[in-house]
Design an enzyme around this catalytic site. Structure first.
Site, PDB file in Angstrom:
ATOM      1  CB  CYS A 195      19.322 -23.938  25.499  1.00 46.81           C
ATOM      2  SG  CYS A 195      17.561 -24.056  25.170  1.00 46.81           S
TER       3      CYS A 195
ATOM      4  CG  ASN B 215      18.570 -17.903  22.893  1.00 46.12           C
ATOM      5  OD1 ASN B 215      17.847 -17.479  23.792  1.00 46.12           O
ATOM      6  ND2 ASN B 215      18.868 -19.186  22.788  1.00 46.12           N
TER       7      ASN B 215
ATOM      8  CD  GLU C 202      14.614 -23.185  27.647  1.00 44.77           C
ATOM      9  OE1 GLU C 202      15.178 -23.264  26.539  1.00 44.77           O
ATOM     10  OE2 GLU C 202      13.540 -22.586  27.824  1.00 44.77           O
TER      11      GLU C 202
END
Length: 477
Positions: free
Chosen positions: A285, A155, A251
């Protein structure tokens, strides 16, 4: 369409496997290009070349290493339009947002160099400890870990790649860079720019290929000294199981709540929530993924949210639409499944639930209950559930029952109320009167529970990729 090579020991090569992977644009459904599907043997050679090159690289001063990174910034700036176009075609991000990503990345490199230059060694005297004396002086220096495996997501294929590479390089490490397959062409572009700086061979190696072939091989390899990963929580847990006694910074996913108190400025809140939930079709996220709204203001808030959703542009990233096709059919099917489950269990459809291929129109669901999958699962798509709560305490309880703990937003005009709620939320970051988001990039960034481990943010990333070395001088008197 181009077939892109992988990068090992300063050379661009075709894989001995003779296999490539096609990258399909999520909005045109046409091939953007092909990348190499390398073998385990080639991955092994990449790690070995990085291991050897790192020894000399670590002897350079921070400023000397920084010179290469400054040149990298210049090369990225020269090619930022081409790189942005590649991001747009490859992952379906709006062109303007893709261009901002490249510019943000250039700034990230600059700050990283400057931060590293101003990180100093320390010294301690033995006399500071009770019973100690001044005959011992400890010099504490930061040493690179060695070879960093950097695994980036689709992304933010440029920013989140460089967020791993730049801190690793400036602190004296070598890097094995494994980008997400969807995003690998953008990765090739930024490494082409790095190659033009004349950086020593082997310091960075770009490997592309099938996870089933090289994924576990890389994470289990004894030549890897640290892994920095951004991606899904299940993959992160798998990496943690496979890696062997090395530092991990990860992450992972999130289910970021927006807690809306009954005294919040609802017009302001709605704009923040819409931006946080729907930008890049929610494929972030840190996207707001559920609204925990006090029942006293829920009706009014939902009405304002609907009006804001109706203003969102839907269509092609070439037109800079906010809502664009999701990365692939599997992702769109998953999001649609969450919507269908919620509606079957009694959620109220406020707007949306329209689909054209990978394109899912922005969907707003009200009266979502805790037995619905959308209350707990991360959609990574443009759907926002509203869960009505009776009190701040109920909102905190629901927020904390999630397996995730990345970020949360609190909206209230009472700062004391915000500071009462914030410490009770089991997340890495709490945003007060603002949407959940990663930046600015120099702030600490972290998740708890299934949202990650370790801390990022430029200084924190550099620290995570180094280890303290203590030299004690004994003074004979």
């Amino acid at each position: 369409m181009s077939t892109y090579k992988y990068y090992i020991n300063g050379q661009w090569k075709d894989s001995d496997s003779k296999e490539t992977i096609s990258i399909i644009s999520p909005y045109t459904n046409e091939e953007v290009g092909k990348v190499q599907a390398i073998t385990q043997e080639e991955a092994d050679l990449a790690i070995k070349s990085a291991k050897e090159a790192q020894k000399e690289w670590a002897t350079l001063t921070v400023r000397k290493r920084g010179e290469y990174l400054y040149k990298w910034m210049d090369e990225l700036n020269k090619n930022k339009e081409d790189i942005a176009t590649t991001i747009m075609k490859e992952v379906g991000k709006g062109y303007n947002d893709a261009l901002k990503e490249v510019s943000r990345t250039i700034d990230f490199i600059r700050y990283t160099i400057e931060e590293a230059v101003h990180m100093y060694n320390e010294s301690m005297s033995g006399e500071n400890f009770e019973g100690g004396n001044n005959s011992k002086i400890a010099i504490i220096s930061k040493r690179p870990l060695g070879v960093i495996l950097a695994i980036s997501p689709f992304n933010y294929p440029v920013n989140l790649s460089v967020a791993k590479i730049a801190p690793a390089l400036v602190s004296g490490n070598a890097v094995i860079f494994k980008p997400a397959t969807q995003g690998a062409i953008s990765a090739v572009k930024i490494i082409e720019a790095l190659d033009k700086t004349g950086i020593p061979k082997g310091i960075l190696n770009l490997v592309t290929g099938k996870g089933s072939v090289i994924g576990d091989f890389l994470t289990e390899h004894e030549g890897i000294n640290m892994i920095s990963f951004t991606g899904g929580s299940e993959t992160g847990k798998h990496i943690a199981e496979k890696s062997k006694m090395i530092p991990l910074v990860m992450e992972l996913g999130g289910k970021d709540p927006a807690v809306v108190c009954d005294d919040a400025d609802l017009n302001f809140v709605a704009k923040q929530i819409i931006s946080g939930a729907y930008s890049y079709s929610g494929q972030r996220c840190t996207a707001i993924k559920r609204v925990l709204a006090n029942k006293k203001i829920a009706n009014e808030l939902v009405n304002i949210l609907k009006n804001e959703v109706d203003k969102l542009t839907v269509g092609s990233p070439e037109e800079n639409s906010i809502i664009v096709p999701l990365i692939d059919k599997k992702s769109a099917d998953y999001v649609q499944g969450l919507i269908d489950d919620a509606l079957a269990k009694g959620a109220t459809l406020i707007c949306g639930n329209k689909r054209e291929g990978n394109l899912i129109y922005p969907t707003l669901l009200d009266n979502v209950t805790l037995d619905m999958r959308i209350a707990w699962e991360e959609p990574f798509g443009p759907v926002l559930p509203v869960i009505r709560v009776n009190s701040d305490e109920e909102a905190i309880k629901i927020a904390n029952e999630s397996e995730f703990g990345l970020q949360a937003s609190i909206f209230t005009q009472n700062i004391d109320r915000a500071f009462n709620i914030a410490p009770k939320l089991e997340v890495g970051t709490v945003q007060v009167n603002g949407r959940t988001e990663r930046g600015p990039d120099h702030l600490p960034f972290l998740g708890v529970k299934s949202s990650g481990m370790g801390v990022q943010g430029i200084r924190k990333s550099i620290e995570s990729m180094t280890i303290e070395k203590v030299t004690v001088i004994n003074i004979n008197r």
